[in-house]
Structures are given as structure tokens and as C-alpha cells.
Design an enzyme around this catalytic site. Structure first.
Site, PDB file in Angstrom:
ATOM      1  CG  ASP A  50      41.592  66.170  71.166  1.00 20.24           C
ATOM      2  OD1 ASP A  50      40.827  66.097  72.479  1.00 20.24           O
ATOM      3  OD2 ASP A  50      42.205  67.516  71.375  1.00 20.24           O
ATOM      4  CD  GLU A  51      40.757  70.236  75.225  1.00 21.48           C
ATOM      5  OE1 GLU A  51      39.376  69.891  75.608  1.00 21.48           O
ATOM      6  OE2 GLU A  51      42.123  70.137  75.025  1.00 21.48           O
ATOM      7  CB  CYS A  94      44.303  59.824  92.845  1.00 16.61           C
ATOM      8  SG  CYS A  94      44.047  61.212  93.486  1.00 16.61           S
TER       9      CYS A  94
HETATM   10 ZN   LIG Z   1      43.050  60.172  95.383  1.00 16.69          ZN
END
Ligand SMILES: [Zn+2]
Length: 196
Positions: A83-84, A141
Site C-alpha cells: 500500500d502507498e 473528477c
Molecule cells: Zn473535472
């Protein structure tokens, strides 16, 4: 020879949830996995591998920048999950790469591609260079319906390009954004010129 996998995505793309699901499936089949992460600090909970979904597990191994991975630490395992992984040093990535060959042990790394200034993390760069399989973990997004590719840092709700690449214990937060929404809010000019 086993493969090295690099599964990258932005913040909130459910990378850790994906990691924990893979671990669950191995264990359900009676197989052994090691959960690994780089140590960033010594705060309480440093061993936590926690998904925003609420699922969590404890890391079996915390890696320091100068850790030497011994074959004995990986004996009898069926898979290593990291992880990470963006916070690994390139040298640690190379050691994990070696393990896939010498121990025939698959290593699956999850992490961020770039920092809040749109630049590759050192561990991410090395993983793009040496992984067998490179897969994107996708998320939309925060502000529109395009795919997010950047992590925008916010302090007090305001987007910013200031501060260290890794900030510990600050009041900043990160949101996944597409190129257009990033460029609407922050000047991208020159970010590619800075030393990474
Ligand atoms: Zn966007």
C-alpha cells in the site's frame, strides 16, 4: 517468474479497498499474503491500511528507506501486497522486483502516480519503469464527469500548489480532479520545469 504489478490511481480511487479485497480472496483460499507499506512516521496507527470505505487491516511489515528485504521474511507466502507504494524509495522497488524473480512471488503495488504538483513520486517513477503489468484504478473528477488524473491539494477548502511533497499532520486535504478542472483553479505553467 512471478510478476510485479503497479496499480496506480488518484486519491479516492479505492486503491486500498482493491488491495484489501485481493488480500481477502487469497486468505479465503487458505493462501498467505503479506501486507506491506512504507513507514512515513511513528504516529499511532502507522501500521493501519485503511480504506475510506471503512475496511481496514494491519500491515505485516513496515519498510524504512534503507530496509533490506530478506528472503526469509517472504518465505511461505503466496503474494505480497504493498500500500502507498509511491512512498517507496527506488531501491525498495528494485528489491521487490528481485523478489518476484528469486522467490517466484507476485508483488502487487498500489499507489499514487503523481503528487499535488502533478509530478511523479520517486517510487511511482521506478514502478512505471520496472513493473510487468501497469493498471490504472480509475475515479471520476470531483467537479465533473471526466476521469481524474491529478490530486489537488486544498487547505481550508482552497486549492494550493504550496508546501512539501509529503506533508504530515497538516490540515490539507486532497481531491481527485481532471486536467481541465485542475487548470481552471491553479496555474499549471512551469510545473513540469521544477526539479521533481
Ligand atoms: Zn473535472
Amino acid at each position: 517468474m512471478a510478476k510485479l504489478y503497479w496499480r496506480y490511481g488518484t486519491m479516492d480511487s479505492a486503491k486500498t479497498l482493491n488491495l484489501l479485497a485481493v488480500a481477502h480472496n487469497y486468505k479465503k483460499q487458505g493462501k498467505r499474503v503479506a501486507l506491506v507499506k512504507p513507514r512515513l512516521d511513528d504516529r499511532f496507527g502507522a501500521r493501519d491500511i485503511a480504506s475510506r470505505s471503512g475496511l481496514r487491516a494491519e500491515a505485516d511489515m513496515l519498510l524504512e528507506p534503507d530496509s533490506r528485504l530478506a528472503d526469509a521474511d517472504f518465505a511461505e507466502l503466496d503474494c505480497v501486497l504493498v500500500d502507498e507504494a509511491q512512498f517507496l524509495t527506488p531501491g525498495l522497488v528494485d528489491q521487490l522486483r528481485r523478489i518476484t524473480r528469486e522467490l517466484d512471488l507476485p508483488v502487487i503495488c498500489y499507489g499514487l502516480r503523481t503528487d499535488f504538483r502533478t509530478r511523479l513520486f520517486p517510487g511511482a517513477r521506478r514502478l512505471f519503469e520496472v513493473a510487468d503489468r501497469i493498471e490504472e484504478v480509475k475515479v471520476t473528477c470531483q467537479f465533473c464527469n471526466r476521469k481524474a488524473i491529478f490530486n489537488m491539494r486544498q487547505v481550508g477548502g482552497e486549492p494550493t500548489l504550496s508546501g512539501d511533497q509529503i506533508q504530515l499532520g497538516g490540515d490539507e486535504s486532497y481531491v481527485p480532479v481532471c486536467y481541465a478542472c485542475f487548470a481552471d483553479r491553479l496555474p499549471l505553467e512551469g510545473l513540469g520545469d521544477d526539479p521533481p
